[in-house]
Design a protein around this motif. Structure first.
Motif, PDB file in Angstrom:
ATOM      1  N   UNK A  95       0.826  -1.214   0.000  1.00 30.85           N
ATOM      2  CA  UNK A  95       0.000   0.000   0.000  1.00 30.85           C
ATOM      3  C   UNK A  95       0.861   1.265   0.000  1.00 30.85           C
ATOM      4  N   UNK A  96       2.167   1.090  -0.044  1.00 29.39           N
ATOM      5  CA  UNK A  96       3.055   2.234  -0.074  1.00 29.39           C
ATOM      6  C   UNK A  96       3.535   2.718   1.274  1.00 29.39           C
ATOM      7  N   UNK A  97       3.186   2.017   2.353  1.00 30.13           N
ATOM      8  CA  UNK A  97       3.617   2.406   3.691  1.00 30.13           C
ATOM      9  C   UNK A  97       5.137   2.260   3.789  1.00 30.13           C
ATOM     10  N   UNK A  98       5.803   3.276   4.347  1.00 29.49           N
ATOM     11  CA  UNK A  98       7.270   3.267   4.375  1.00 29.49           C
ATOM     12  C   UNK A  98       7.846   2.936   5.750  1.00 29.49           C
ATOM     13  N   UNK A  99       7.000   2.846   6.769  1.00 34.56           N
ATOM     14  CA  UNK A  99       7.500   2.528   8.100  1.00 34.56           C
ATOM     15  C   UNK A  99       6.423   1.930   8.973  1.00 34.56           C
ATOM     16  N   UNK A 100       6.877   1.224  10.016  1.00 32.29           N
ATOM     17  CA  UNK A 100       5.949   0.697  11.018  1.00 32.29           C
ATOM     18  C   UNK A 100       6.553   0.900  12.406  1.00 32.29           C
ATOM     19  N   UNK A 101       5.684   1.091  13.379  1.00 32.55           N
ATOM     20  CA  UNK A 101       6.052   1.011  14.794  1.00 32.55           C
ATOM     21  C   UNK A 101       5.696  -0.383  15.271  1.00 32.55           C
ATOM     22  N   UNK A 102       6.632  -1.042  15.913  1.00 34.99           N
ATOM     23  CA  UNK A 102       6.421  -2.398  16.407  1.00 34.99           C
ATOM     24  C   UNK A 102       6.815  -2.425  17.880  1.00 34.99           C
ATOM     25  N   UNK A 103       5.863  -2.648  18.765  1.00 34.89           N
ATOM     26  CA  UNK A 103       6.093  -2.499  20.201  1.00 34.89           C
ATOM     27  C   UNK A 103       6.233  -3.835  20.916  1.00 34.89           C
ATOM     28  N   UNK A 104       6.753  -3.759  22.144  1.00 39.04           N
ATOM     29  CA  UNK A 104       6.952  -4.984  22.931  1.00 39.04           C
ATOM     30  C   UNK A 104       5.953  -5.139  24.074  1.00 39.04           C
ATOM     31  N   UNK A 105       4.992  -4.225  24.185  1.00 37.55           N
ATOM     32  CA  UNK A 105       3.931  -4.395  25.174  1.00 37.55           C
ATOM     33  C   UNK A 105       2.928  -5.438  24.720  1.00 37.55           C
ATOM     34  N   UNK A 106       2.363  -6.155  25.681  1.00 37.07           N
ATOM     35  CA  UNK A 106       1.378  -7.192  25.377  1.00 37.07           C
ATOM     36  C   UNK A 106       0.002  -6.779  25.876  1.00 37.07           C
ATOM     37  N   UNK A 107      -1.070  -7.382  25.316  1.00 40.22           N
ATOM     38  CA  UNK A 107      -2.419  -7.023  25.746  1.00 40.22           C
ATOM     39  C   UNK A 107      -2.671  -7.216  27.242  1.00 40.22           C
ATOM     40  N   UNK A 108      -1.933  -8.129  27.890  1.00 41.58           N
ATOM     41  CA  UNK A 108      -2.155  -8.361  29.320  1.00 41.58           C
ATOM     42  C   UNK A 108      -1.388  -7.371  30.195  1.00 41.58           C
ATOM     43  N   UNK A 109      -0.725  -6.393  29.564  1.00 42.36           N
ATOM     44  CA  UNK A 109       0.000  -5.393  30.331  1.00 42.36           C
ATOM     45  C   UNK A 109       1.417  -5.770  30.687  1.00 42.36           C
ATOM     46  N   UNK A 110       1.901  -6.870  30.171  1.00 43.33           N
ATOM     47  CA  UNK A 110       3.287  -7.285  30.415  1.00 43.33           C
ATOM     48  C   UNK A 110       4.151  -6.936  29.210  1.00 43.33           C
ATOM     49  N   UNK A 111       5.454  -7.028  29.390  1.00 42.22           N
ATOM     50  CA  UNK A 111       6.389  -6.863  28.289  1.00 42.22           C
ATOM     51  C   UNK A 111       6.740  -8.226  27.705  1.00 42.22           C
ATOM     52  N   UNK A 112       6.728  -8.314  26.392  1.00 43.36           N
ATOM     53  CA  UNK A 112       7.171  -9.550  25.747  1.00 43.36           C
ATOM     54  C   UNK A 112       8.666  -9.748  25.993  1.00 43.36           C
ATOM     55  N   UNK A 113       9.133 -10.977  26.095  1.00 41.85           N
ATOM     56  CA  UNK A 113      10.582 -11.197  26.167  1.00 41.85           C
ATOM     57  C   UNK A 113      11.264 -10.525  24.981  1.00 41.85           C
ATOM     58  N   UNK A 114      12.436  -9.948  25.180  1.00 46.20           N
ATOM     59  CA  UNK A 114      13.108  -9.250  24.081  1.00 46.20           C
ATOM     60  C   UNK A 114      13.260 -10.103  22.825  1.00 46.20           C
TER      61      UNK A 114
END
Length: 288
Positions: free
Chosen positions: A113-132
Motif C-alpha cells: 500500500x506504499x507504507x514506508x514505516x511501522x512502529x512495532x512495540x513490545x507491550x502485550x495485551x495483558x499489560x506485560x512486556x514480551x521477552x526481548x
C-alpha cells in the motif's frame, strides 16, 4: 508504461526519503492521524510524513488499544491514506500476532500500500512486556520480508512499570538493533539523562513521544533525538475540543441537567487522558 521494476524503485526511493528525515539534532516532527480527515489536514500543513496512532484508530472503531484487535482497521486506514502527498508510517501495536511470520505478512501487505514505516512495540495485551527475543524475532522477520521498510522498534519499559526501566530498555534496544531495527522508540523516557543514555545506546535514530509539560521539541533536538511523535495527543485534543464545544451549548438548555453543563472555556479544553479514552471501550470482548 509502468513496470514492476519502476514501482519497486519508487517504493525504495520513498523509504529512503523517509529514512533521511531522521536526523539527530534536527528531528522529524511526526503528527499522528487516526482517520483520513486528520491525515489530510496534516498534509495541508506540508508535514513530509504522517504516522497513525493506534489509540485513535482503535477508539474510533469502538475497540481498545493494545489488544491486537485492530489489524483490519489499521490496514483499511493505510489503504485510505495511500494517495495523500505524504510518507506514511503505521502503528501496528505488537504486530497483532506473536508469530513472526504473521507480522512479516502484515508488513508485506502494508508495503504493498506504499507504507514506508511501522512502529512495532513490545507491550502485550495483558499489560506485560514480551521477552526481548520475541520482539526481536518479529523485527528480523519484517526486515527479511521488506528490507526497505523502516522498522521503529518500541519499548514500553516505562509505560508498563518494570523495576529497572532504563536497564531493561537498554537491553531491549540492543536486541532490537541486532535484529535489524532501523529506529528505536522509547515513548515513556522521562528526563534528559534517560534520553541521553538512549541516544548513546541506540546506535540508530531515537524516537521520543512529545508530552506536554515535559521537554519541548527544541530541547529534545539538543539531546540528539531524531524523531518526535505526537502519538495520541492530537486525537485526544480533538475529543476534548469536541466535548468542550458541545458542553458550551448546554448551559441553560431545557432538558440538560445542571451537573451536565460545563463552564469550561471552549478555546482551551483539557484533552482526556489515554486511560480515559481506553475506558470508553471497557467491557469490549473479542468476536467469537
Amino acid at each position: 508504461m509502468t513496470t514492476p521494476s519502476d514501482a519497486t524503485d519508487r517504493y525504495a526511493d520513498r523509504c529512503a526519503a523517509f529514512r533521511a528525515l531522521h536526523r539527530p539534532g534536527r528531528p522529524l516532527l511526526l503528527p499522528n492521524a487516526w482517520d483520513h480527515a486528520s491525515a489530510a489536514m496534516f498534509a495541508t500543513r506540508s508535514y513530509p510524513a504522517v504516522g497513525t496512532t493506534s489509540l485513535g484508530v482503535a477508539a474510533a472503531a469502538g475497540l481498545p488499544d493494545g489488544a491486537a484487535a485492530t489489524r483490519a482497521e489499521t490496514l483499511l486506514l493505510a489503504r485510505r491514506l495511500r494517495r495523500l502527498p505524504v510518507l506514511l508510517t503505521v502503528d501496528v501495536e505488537a504486530g497483532f500476532s506473536d508469530d513472526p511470520a504473521d507480522v512479516a505478512a502484515l508488513a508485506v501487505e502494508l508495503a504493498g500500500l506504499g507504507v514506508v514505516g511501522v512502529n512495532l512495540e513490545d507491550g502485550r495485551p495483558d499489560g506485560s512486556l514480551a521477552p526481548p527475543a520475541v520482539t526481536a524475532d518479529k523485527v528480523a522477520a519484517v526486515k527479511s520480508a521488506v528490507p526497505e521498510l523502516f522498522v521503529n522498534a518500541r519499548t514500553d519499559a516505562w509505560w508498563l512499570g518494570v523495576p529497572d526501566p532504563l536497564g531493561d530498555a537498554v537491553r531491549r534496544v540492543r536486541a532490537y538493533r541486532a535484529a535489524g531495527a532501523d529506529g528505536i522508540f522509547a515513548p515513556g523516557a522521562p528526563d534528559e539523562h534517560t534520553i541521553r543514555v538512549l541516544v548513546a545506546e541506540a546506535g540508530a535514530p531515537l524516537n521520543v513521544l512529545y508530552r506536554p509539560g515535559l521537554l519541548a521539541v527544541d530541547e529534545l533536538a539538543r539531546l540528539g533525538v531524531a524523531r518526535v511523535s505526537t502519538g495520541s495527543l492530537p486525537f485526544r485534543a480533538a475529543l476534548g475540543a469536541a466535548l468542550a464545544c458541545v458542553d458550551a451549548l448546554t448551559a441553560g438548555r431545557v432538558g440538560v441537567a445542571a451537573d451536565r453543563a460545563s463552564a469550561a472555556p471552549v478555546g482551551s479544553p483539557e484533552p482526556p487522558s489515554y486511560a480515559g479514552v481506553q475506558a470508553l471501550t471497557e467491557g469490549w470482548m473479542p468476536a467469537s
